[in-house]
Structure formats: structure tokens, C-alpha cells
Design an enzyme around this catalytic site. Structure first.
Site, PDB file in Angstrom:
ATOM      1  N   HIS A 388       7.059  -0.230  -6.423  1.00 17.63           N
ATOM      2  CA  HIS A 388       7.742   0.898  -5.793  1.00 17.63           C
ATOM      3  C   HIS A 388       7.095   2.221  -6.194  1.00 17.63           C
ATOM      4  O   HIS A 388       6.724   3.037  -5.337  1.00 17.63           O
ATOM      5  CB  HIS A 388       9.216   0.864  -6.207  1.00 17.63           C
ATOM      6  N   GLU A 389       6.964   2.433  -7.494  1.00 18.99           N
ATOM      7  CA  GLU A 389       6.443   3.725  -7.964  1.00 18.99           C
ATOM      8  C   GLU A 389       4.970   3.907  -7.624  1.00 18.99           C
ATOM      9  O   GLU A 389       4.517   5.029  -7.374  1.00 18.99           O
ATOM     10  CB  GLU A 389       6.680   3.876  -9.469  1.00 18.99           C
ATOM     11  N   HIS A 392       4.810   5.330  -4.210  1.00 17.25           N
ATOM     12  CA  HIS A 392       4.922   6.790  -4.248  1.00 17.25           C
ATOM     13  C   HIS A 392       3.582   7.417  -4.637  1.00 17.25           C
ATOM     14  O   HIS A 392       3.119   8.389  -4.030  1.00 17.25           O
ATOM     15  CB  HIS A 392       5.950   7.216  -5.300  1.00 17.25           C
ATOM     16  N   HIS A 395       0.940   7.203  -1.935  1.00 20.78           N
ATOM     17  CA  HIS A 395       1.323   8.116  -0.849  1.00 20.78           C
ATOM     18  C   HIS A 395       0.851   9.538  -1.209  1.00 20.78           C
ATOM     19  O   HIS A 395       0.226  10.230  -0.390  1.00 20.78           O
ATOM     20  CB  HIS A 395       2.838   8.070  -0.659  1.00 20.78           C
TER      21      HIS A 395
END
Length: 596
Positions: A388-389, A392, A395
Site C-alpha cells: 500500500h505505502e 503511494h 505515485h
């Protein structure tokens, strides 16, 4: 097990903040340089309309100051997050924040000044000064906010008030991360273990129900002791949001917050309505969980334990990295190479230590690689947190590489899409490679819990937040009693008749950090819905979606967020992506019923 002190953590398991600034001394030098430069704002005041070159020079100066302040704040805050009890870095964070408020006050004339330039003259400047092209999107956003922008003197007053009104968020942060102490309980082997933010979810996943119950009562018992203080802190933050919304001529704090992200309020309402329409699926999930656990009554502390019992698998961080790399293969070699770089070049602060900020996040400074804070504990959940991180982080990497500083910072509305897409790709990879019926059931359980925890739970948070702000707008006091009653009723409505809504859960609102960024949480639910759609298309081999996804990752805030998502074929201006995601959840429920 006693937590290690910061200095006891191996350097290879910590992030390298020297990539931002080489030392605290360098921070002081940059601070002094930036503080001394602030007087440069006076050069442009009342001169923005003089020429296109003057307008460009002002915007460029403001950009440079903003990047320097971001560098100061991120470095100081991340150093503080390593050990929230470290007074030195608390001090540096406060100084950086104060400097940002000072800059905001001195630069507050820029937006109203631009809006006073005659429309035809501004158009001429934009057409005849090529350098101004860099700020096309900035000017577009400013012009959209014309009716909500105040005269320069009032803008300065608002900007200068920000520091004085930010106390509620800072107080909550210090209470929740530095001051609050949770009790010890006995683990499943009878050994004492202290409850922490970092291990709470792991304790709630234990098969031993007494451990879960003790952790649940232990954690919420502490928040209950401070319920009046936390209600006052929360209420103060709600009033702060209402004040700035009213000052800027918005109909509500919600309208203000969503407008900042260029998102219509219909998106918020569509989400809540679609989730309410899908509550029967959640009630069915609760009923299935109750049956699977063989419980006479299902309690709130029974929500996190896997429905499929089995040996708790402890996953090393090395194995976690391998799992993430394999799961994200569909995104291509370039993406995988960047993941490896992050793993190998100390982008990540891996393990919990005494005083470290709870939870996980990705953050960084433009022009420097992103960083990830974890509190990795070896559970499957923590593997998904890594995926998940890093979603980020990459991105941010793509946006930074493809956009200017002003256009790189993607809006919060799309902030959870890449991260959740990574999770969806990983879970589907793990489901594809397993041949073990029990493991498949375990993974399905995990995927369903992602829907429950992200789509349903965050929508419930969003509904609570909306109700709280509406109550305050009507002049009603947000007391602990009022907030707890409202939160209890929402839990009953969401989880349905087979769930015992324990009174302790009534205090959950008081421990949610994101409530101090008003109207943030709904975007977890919308982002999750978009990510489920995008990941499904990528796995189906849709090359157009893959290409559009890279364009989305590289887009920063160069387009409104809803338009960016359309590059991937997802239209969040409608309720369809949420409804489609809930249908996926329904399908998982049906498969799980056949397996258990």
C-alpha cells in the site's frame, strides 16, 4: 516484548533522511536562508499587474520558497516521527510550521492580486510570456476560486490566523503518539504484552478470544478516560473547519474541503447512498463470520480475527518484499525496478521503536525520492501495508518526475488509488498461486476484510464526520455523550442484527487521526472502489488501462482528479464504481460460503 529504543534499530532498517538534508546543521542553514528571503514577497505586492514578466517572477519566487519550506518541514517532522518524544525535533517541526504560516501571511496577496488583474490583460500575459505556461494549471485553479477569494488584507488575516487555530490537531497528535499509555495484557501464552498502536491490530487478530477482548477493553478504556478532553479537541477542530468555510463563502465545511480537491459534493453523497444500498452484503458477512467463529454472539473484538483458524504465519521483511514484487508484476519492469530501488536504497523506516509514530505513511520532498514509514510486525496485514505505502511512494515518484513542483502534488481524492490498486493486485496474485483450500479461504477472508475495513468502515467514518459537522453547524454541542451515541447508532446500522455493538466501540471516533483533516476519510472508500476497478482491468490484460494507469500516476494535479481517473476508464462522478466494487464483495462472500 519490550520495544527497542531508536538507537537500537539497525541502520539498514531505517530510512535515510540525509537524502533530504545532510544534517541538522544543514537544516538550520536552510531555515535561516529561507527566513531571510521572505522579505522578497514585498517586491511584488501591488505590482502583479505591471507585466507578465512580473507575474511570472512572483509565482516563481513563491514556488521556490514553498519548496524550501516543504524541505524544512518534512525533514523535521519525519525526524520527529522517529521518536515523537524527542523535544529537539518537535521544536524544529514547530519552527518550520511557524515559518510556513509566516510565508502564507506574506504571500496572501498573490491570489487576490491575480484576481484583480483585468481578464483580458491576464489573458494577454499568458499568451505573450512563454514562461507563464509553467503556471497554467495554477492560474486555472485560482480563477475557479474567484468567488471564494477575499480582499488581500482579509486573506492576510486568514493566513496569519492558521497557526493560532491549529492547536486541536497538534494537541491530538501529541496526546495520541507521545503521551497516551496503554495497559499490559496477557497474550495467548500467558506472557505480559503492552498494548501499543503498532501491535493493537495484531492482538485483535489472535485466535485466543480473551486476548482480543483484553486488548479491546484495554485500548478503549484509556480513550474513555479522556473522553471529555478528546470531545473538546474534536469539536474545536470542527469549529475551525466551519470558521474557514464561512470566511470563504462556502455553504459548509464539507463544501469547502471538497472544493479544494475539485470534487463535487454529489460524489460524497453517492458514496454514502451506494454503501447504504450495499449494507445487506455487510450484514451477510457478519452473519457468516459469526457462524464461522462458532460464536453465540459476535462482538466488535471478533471482527479482525481470521474466520479460518490456523497457524499464524510470521513473515520476515525480506519475504514481504519478495511477495510484493511478485504480486505487482502486472505493472511491468519499470515499476518493479523502482520498487527494488526503494527496498535497497533505504526509502523505508521498517520497524516499530519506542516513541515512533504509529501507523504507516508515505511522504517526501519534491526532487528527492519518496519515503515510507512502517511499523512492520510480520503479519499478512503488514505485507499489504508495505504494498500500500509503496503504491503511494511510486505515485509520488511518477508525478514528481513528470510534473513541475506546482503540478506534482496529486489531490487527496486520488491519493488512495495507487496504494489500494497495489493491494488488490497482490491479493489476487496470492489467490491465483495458492492450491490449498484453507489458504484460499484465509486470503478470501483477508480480501473481504479489506472491503469491510476500507469501503464500509471508511464510509461509516465519512457519514459520522458529516453528521458531526452538520450538528455543529446547527449550533449543537459536540459532547462526548452526543458523539458516542451517534457513533453507536451508526455501528448498529452498518453491522446489522448479528453484531453486538459493545459500548467501548462508542469511543472509536476519539482515536481517528484523519478526523483532524476534515472530510478526508471518504476518499479511502472512493479510492478503494476505483482501485478495484483498475486492478481488475489490468489483470484482464487491458493494455489501454495499463497505459492510462501510467498516465494517471504521472498526472500529479495537472487535471482535476475525477478527470485523471477517467484516463483509466473509471468515472467517479457516478456511483457505478462503488456499486461494482460491492458486487465484487458479494462474489467473494459467495465463494467463501462454499469453502467454509
Amino acid at each position: 516484548m519490550k520495544l527497542k529504543k531508536r538507537e537500537e534499530i539497525p541502520v539498514c532498517d531505517t530510512w535515510n533522511l540525509e537524502d533530504i538534508l545532510p544534517s541538522d546543521e544543514a537544516w538550520e542553514d536552510l531555515f535561516n536562508e529561507t527566513e531571510g528571503s521572505l522579505s522578497g514577497y514585498k517586491t511584488y505586492e501591488e505590482h502583479l499587474a505591471d507585466s507578465g514578466e512580473m507575474l511570472f517572477s512572483c509565482l516563481n519566487f513563491d514556488e521556490e520558497i514553498s519548496l524550501k519550506i516543504e524541505t524544512l518541514f518534512v525533514y523535521a517532522r519525519q525526524k520527529s516521527d522517529e521518536d515523537t518524544g524527542n523535544a529537539k525535533y518537535q521544536g524544529l517541526s514547530s519552527r518550520a510550521r511557524a515559518l510556513s504560516y509566516q510565508a502564507a501571511g506574506l504571500s496572501s496577496y498573490i491570489v487576490p492580486g491575480i484576481l484583480t488583474i483585468p481578464e483580458n490583460l491576464l489573458k494577454e500575459y499568458r499568451e505573450t510570456v512563454p514562461a507563464l505556461k509553467r503556471y497554467d494549471r495554477t492560474l486555472e485553479i485560482i480563477l475557479k476560486k474567484k468567488e471564494h477569494t477575499l480582499p488581500a488584507a482579509m486573506e492576510a488575516l486568514l493566513a496569519n490566523s492558521m497557526e493560532a487555530t491549529s492547536g486541536s490537531s497538534e494537541i491530538f497528535n501529541m496526546f495520541n503518539n507521545a503521551d497516551v499509555k496503554f495497559p499490559e495484557i496477557n497474550d495467548e501464552k500467558g506472557k505480559p504484552v503492552k498494548i501499543t498502536h503498532g501491535n493493537y491490530v495484531a492482538l485483535m487478530e489472535k485466535q485466543d478470544r480473551e486476548v482480543r477482548k483484553s486488548a479491546f477493553y484495554g485500548l478503549y478504556g484509556v480513550y474513555k478516560q479522556f473522553d471529555n478532553t478528546l470531545a473538546a479537541t474534536f469539536s474545536s477542530n470542527v469549529k475551525r473547519a466551519a470558521f474557514y468555510a464561512k470566511a470563504r463563502n462556502y455553504s459548509s465545511a464539507r463544501a469547502h474541503s471538497l472544493a479544494e480537491n475539485e470534487v463535487s459534493e454529489e460524489v460524497y453523497d453517492n458514496l454514502i447512498q451506494a454503501v447504504h444500498d450495499g449494507l445487506p452484503y455487510l450484514h451477510e458477512y457478519v452473519s457468516m463470520r459469526k457462524k464461522a467463529l462458532g460464536a453465540e454472539s459476535l462482538h466488535m473484538y471478533d471482527l479482525y480475527v481470521p474466520m479460518v483458524s490456523g497457524e499464524e504465519r510470521k513473515i520476515s521483511f525480506e519475504d514481504a518484499k519478495t511477495m510484493v514484487l511478485e504480486g505487482l508484476r502486472p505493472l511491468g519492469d519499470h515499476y518493479l525496478a523502482l520498487l527494488k530501488e526503494g527496498f535497497e536504497k533505504r526509502w523505508i523506516d521498517v520497524y516499530e521503536n519506542e516513541g515512533k509514530r504509529s501507523g504507516a505513511y508515505s511522504w517526501g520532498v519534491y526532487g528527492v525520492h519518496p519515503y515510507v514509514l512502517l511499523n512492520f510486525n510480520g503479519t499478512l496485514d503488514s505485507v499489504f501495508t508495505l504494498a500500500h505505502e509503496m503504491g503511494h511512494a511510486l505515485h509520488s515518484w511518477f508525478s514528481d518526475k513528470n510534473q513541475t513542483y506546482m503540478d506534482a502534488g496529486y489531490k487527496i481524492f486520488v491519493a488512495e488509488v495507487a496504494s489500494t490498486c497495489n493491494e488488490a493486485l497482490l491479493i489476487r496474485h496470492l489467490l491465483e498461486i495458492t492450491e490449498d483450500k484453507k489458504e484460499r479461504a484465509y486470503l478470501l477472508n483477508h480480501f473481504m476484510d479489506s472491503f469491510r475495513g476500507t469501503l464500509y468502515r471508511q464510509a461509516m467514518f465519512a457519514e459520522f464526520e458529516d453528521k458531526a459537522h452538520r450538528l455543529a453547524a446547527r449550533g449543537e454541542a459536540l459532547t462526548s455523550e452526543t458523539l458516542c451515541k451517534m457513533y453507536h447508532q451508526l455501528n448498529e446500522e452498518y453491522f446489522g442484527p448479528d453484531m453486538v455493538v459493545d459500548p467501548e466501540i462508542d469511543y472509536e471516533w476519539s482515536r481517528i487521526p484523519h478526523f483532524y483533516t476534515p472530510f478526508y476519510v471518504y476518499q479511502y472508500a472512493t479510492g478503494f472502489s476505483a482501485a478495484v476497478a483498475i486492478s481488475s482491468r489490468i489483470l484482464a490484460g487491458d493494455e489501454k488501462t495499463v497505459k492510462g494507469y501510467y498516465e494517471f500516476l504521472s498526472g500529479g494535479c495537472s487535471m482535476p482528479p475525477v478527470e485523471l481517473l477517467k484516463l483509466c476508464g473509471v468515472d467517479m462522478s457516478t456511483a457505478e464504481p462503488v456499486k461494482d466494487a460491492l458486487l465484487v464483495f458479494s462474489g467473494l462472500l459467495e465463494e467463501m460460503k462454499r469453502l467454509i
